[in-house]
Design an enzyme around this catalytic site. Structure first.
Site, PDB file in Angstrom:
ATOM      1  N   GLU A   1       2.204  -6.941   7.263  1.00  0.00           N
ATOM      2  CA  GLU A   1       1.253  -5.992   7.842  1.00  0.00           C
ATOM      3  C   GLU A   1       1.275  -5.946   9.361  1.00  0.00           C
ATOM      4  O   GLU A   1       1.007  -4.890   9.957  1.00  0.00           O
ATOM      5  CB  GLU A   1      -0.166  -6.317   7.353  1.00  0.00           C
TER       6      GLU A   1
ATOM      7  N   GLY B   1       0.446  -5.812   0.145  1.00  0.00           N
ATOM      8  CA  GLY B   1      -0.474  -5.885  -0.978  1.00  0.00           C
ATOM      9  C   GLY B   1       0.184  -6.315  -2.274  1.00  0.00           C
ATOM     10  O   GLY B   1      -0.485  -6.868  -3.154  1.00  0.00           O
TER      11      GLY B   1
ATOM     12  N   GLU C   1       0.052  -9.965  -2.095  1.00  0.00           N
ATOM     13  CA  GLU C   1      -1.343 -10.376  -2.246  1.00  0.00           C
ATOM     14  C   GLU C   1      -1.758 -10.338  -3.718  1.00  0.00           C
ATOM     15  O   GLU C   1      -2.500 -11.204  -4.189  1.00  0.00           O
ATOM     16  CB  GLU C   1      -2.243  -9.471  -1.411  1.00  0.00           C
TER      17      GLU C   1
ATOM     18  N   ALA D   1       0.830  -1.207   0.000  1.00  0.00           N
ATOM     19  CA  ALA D   1       0.000   0.000   0.000  1.00  0.00           C
ATOM     20  C   ALA D   1       0.865   1.259   0.000  1.00  0.00           C
ATOM     21  O   ALA D   1       1.959   1.283   0.573  1.00  0.00           O
ATOM     22  CB  ALA D   1      -0.914   0.004   1.216  1.00  0.00           C
TER      23      ALA D   1
END
Length: 321
Positions: free
Chosen positions: A191, A168, A171, A123
């Site tokens: 995270e 992310g 991911e 992010a």
């Protein structure tokens, strides 16, 4: 119920059939991810332009042609932000995914980075810090929806990880069918270091890829592994030695896409659907889903072409029909 869901998804996927000229030979040379012009996402008529760091170029999409026709390369291009996931990048990726879904000539998609040493740093925390608390949840939901859309693409998707894929970024790679990494790449769902958890599918996809216990260990410890260790864990399918141009994983992904290209496009889509639907249910239901998918390839012209080519001892020429 699972069979009905599978059949509905099956029919939706079948209506978007792959087509395109068969690749009869491999190119003698490769097309490095960092070296050619890229079409900016958002329209097939967009002009090609050289490498830049303008926000309108945060994502570049290239539909390969010639004998590589059918392969689409999606390149993230935010060098100053290490390809961090921003509002603009999410929007552009949504546009790119929609274009790919509408194009029935696409055979496979490679997701890569145009920034050496980085796949995606996760992010965009600088942008996140400027958001109101009420905006954060909406943005995370949008990013999660994007990654779900990546996972739902009906054609094979390959993540070429030539650098850091964190949070992310990993991911995003986990939503792809196949992951290939350079041995120097770094990967992790980190995270918990920020007192949050993976919010775009990481807690669900990582255990499905490497197993529950190992996934818990990596997430709880916010551990980062290199490409070699990721391959040992089963996080990536291949780990390749990085080269001087920092695109070894991309080049291996391109080789794999070229292996996929000549195969029956409808069969590939049905195989992906059968695997994705079947892995989520019990074996009996999964076999019923496979049967339903198999039924869709029986009436195709491609199946008859495959039989004729086998009989005549020649390469088949599939059209996605």
């Amino acid at each position: 119920m699972a069979v009905l869901v599978g059949r509905r998804a099956l029919m939706q996927a079948f209506h978007v059939q792959a087509a395109g000229r068969n690749s009869s030979a491999r190119l003698a040379t490769v097309l490095p991810c960092f070296r050619h012009s890229w079409k900016v996402s958002g329209g097939h008529g967009a002009v090609t332009r050289p490498y830049s760091s303008d926000s309108k170029d945060d994502l570049r999409v290239r539909y390969l042609d010639g004998e590589d026709s059918g392969i689409v390369v999606v390149g993230m291009n935010r060098p100053k932000a290490k390809n961090a996931i921003s509002r603009n990048l999410v929007k552009m990726m949504f546009d790119a995914v929609e274009d790919i879904k509408k194009n029935n000539k696409v055979r496979s998609v490679i997701f890569c980075s145009l920034v050496p040493g980085i796949f995606c740093a996760g992010a965009d925390l600088k942008e996140r810090a400027k958001m109101q608390q009420s905006e954060v949840g909406a943005f995370v939901s949008k990013a999660r929806a994007l990654i779900t859309e990546l996972g739902n693409l009906p054609v094979p998707t390959i993540a070429a990880i030539d650098g850091a894929a964190l949070g992310g970024g990993l991911e995003m790679a986990l939503a792809c069918d196949i992951r290939i990494a350079s041995n120097t790449a770094k990967m992790g769902l980190v995270e918990t270091k920020l007192a949050i958890i993976p919010g775009a599918g990481g807690t669900q996809r990582l255990p499905r890829v490497i197993g529950v216990s190992l996934a818990k260990e990596l997430i709880f410890a916010a551990r980062v592994v290199d490409g070699t260790e990721a391959c040992r864990l089963g996080l990536v399918s291949h780990s390749v030695e990085q080269n001087n141009s920092a695109d070894a994983a991309y080049l291996r992904a391109l080789e794999l896409a070229r292996e996929i290209n000549p195969q029956g496009p409808i069969a590939i889509r049905m195989a992906k659907l059968a695997i994705n639907q079947g892995i989520e249910v019990d074996l009996s239901t999964g076999l019923a889903i496979e049967e339903a998918c198999y039924a869709q390839v029986i009436p195709t012209k491609d199946r008859l072409e495959g039989l004729a080519a086998f009989k005549e001892k020649r390469r088949p020429h599939y059209k996605g029909e």
